[in-house]
Motif scaffolding. Structure first.
Motif, short mmCIF file in Angstrom:
data_model
loop_
_atom_site.label_atom_id
_atom_site.label_comp_id
_atom_site.label_asym_id
_atom_site.label_seq_id
_atom_site.Cartn_x
_atom_site.Cartn_y
_atom_site.Cartn_z
N CYS A 86 0.83 -1.21 0.00
CA CYS A 86 0.00 0.00 0.00
C CYS A 86 0.87 1.26 0.00
O CYS A 86 0.61 2.21 -0.73
CB CYS A 86 -0.92 -0.03 1.23
SG CYS A 86 -2.19 1.22 1.23
N PRO A 119 -1.22 -5.92 -6.27
CA PRO A 119 -1.09 -5.49 -4.88
C PRO A 119 -1.18 -6.66 -3.90
O PRO A 119 -1.64 -7.74 -4.24
CB PRO A 119 -2.28 -4.55 -4.70
CG PRO A 119 -3.33 -5.13 -5.60
CD PRO A 119 -2.57 -5.67 -6.79
N ARG A 123 -7.97 -5.00 3.36
CA ARG A 123 -9.09 -4.14 2.98
C ARG A 123 -9.10 -2.81 3.74
O ARG A 123 -9.55 -1.81 3.20
CB ARG A 123 -10.40 -4.89 3.18
CG ARG A 123 -10.57 -6.01 2.21
CD ARG A 123 -11.85 -6.76 2.38
NE ARG A 123 -11.86 -7.86 1.40
CZ ARG A 123 -12.88 -8.66 1.21
NH1 ARG A 123 -13.97 -8.51 1.92
NH2 ARG A 123 -12.80 -9.61 0.31
N GLY A 126 -6.73 -0.73 1.96
CA GLY A 126 -7.28 -0.42 0.64
C GLY A 126 -8.40 0.62 0.69
O GLY A 126 -8.70 1.25 -0.32
N VAL A 131 -5.55 5.27 -2.04
CA VAL A 131 -5.36 4.03 -2.81
C VAL A 131 -6.11 4.11 -4.14
O VAL A 131 -5.54 3.84 -5.20
CB VAL A 131 -5.80 2.80 -1.99
CG1 VAL A 131 -5.87 1.55 -2.86
CG2 VAL A 131 -4.83 2.59 -0.82
N ASP A 147 -6.05 -6.10 -9.70
CA ASP A 147 -6.79 -6.27 -8.46
C ASP A 147 -8.14 -6.89 -8.77
O ASP A 147 -8.50 -7.05 -9.93
CB ASP A 147 -6.93 -4.94 -7.71
CG ASP A 147 -7.67 -3.88 -8.53
OD1 ASP A 147 -7.83 -4.06 -9.75
OD2 ASP A 147 -8.07 -2.87 -7.95
N SER A 154 -8.09 -8.00 -2.01
CA SER A 154 -7.61 -7.67 -0.67
C SER A 154 -8.27 -8.56 0.38
O SER A 154 -9.44 -8.90 0.28
CB SER A 154 -7.90 -6.20 -0.35
OG SER A 154 -7.18 -5.37 -1.22
#
Length: 182
Positions: A86, A119, A123, A126, A131, A147, A154
């Motif tokens: 991240c 990535p 979460r 994210g 992000v 993603d 995530s």
């Protein structure tokens, strides 16, 4: 047949503990893999960097070269930034290339090198508004961001499984981005 060169660029995110598996899977697909780690990721492998250099046949880079120092790696045919943390995502999206890992990816996409990124963060991370902005900015530059169901979805905080990172999905996409080796 000449092997295509893949720069596998890894950040300090859980699956980097298993970066050797990502290298092996890429090599099984015919890639000559050059490994670039963020400085934090390199610390994770500090005592075993020699193993990674033996595996790839190249020096593992984690620092910018010094002025006058020649390139240690062959020219890339493609780049895969995985796992992308991240923190590195948001730095890259903002144009901050303070590590050789982010510098190579930042330049590569604007030099016409196919660049994909997958990535690995939870979460809660994210959900941070930066992000979505960073993902949009990277996609606008031509980065294939993997993603969701076609990449990495995530995980809930404290429930990640870095050993099962889907290297194969990222490598499938990277293979599709480049033409066959001559």
């Amino acid at each position: 047949m000449t092997k295509r060169v893949l720069y596998l660029i890894a950040c300090a995110a859980g699956p980097t503990e298993y970066i050797d598996e990502g290298v092996r899977q890429a090599q099984a697909r015919g890639w000559d893999v050059c490994l670039i780690l963020t400085p934090s990721a390199a610390r994770w492998w500090e005592l075993r960097l020699g193993e990674l250099e033996t595996l790839t046949g190249h020096r593992v880079r984690s620092q910018y070269k010094l002025p006058g120092e020649s390139d240690a790696l062959p020219k890339a045919d493609a780049m895969l930034v995985a796992p992308l943390s991240c923190t590195s995502l948001n730095k890259w999206g903002a144009g901050i290339a303070d590590t050789v890992a982010l510098g190579l990816a930042s330049e590569g996409v604007h030099l016409g090198v196919p660049v994909a990124a997958m990535p690995y963060f939870n979460r809660a991370q994210g959900a941070q508004p930066a992000v979505a902005r960073s993902v949009a900015d990277l996609r606008a530059q031509g980065v294939v961001f993997l993603d969701g169901p076609d990449g990495y979805e995530s995980h809930y905080p404290k429930q990640g499984d870095p050993a099962s990172f889907p290297w194969h999905r990222a490598l499938d996409v990277v293979g599709d981005l480049v033409s066959p080796a001559p």
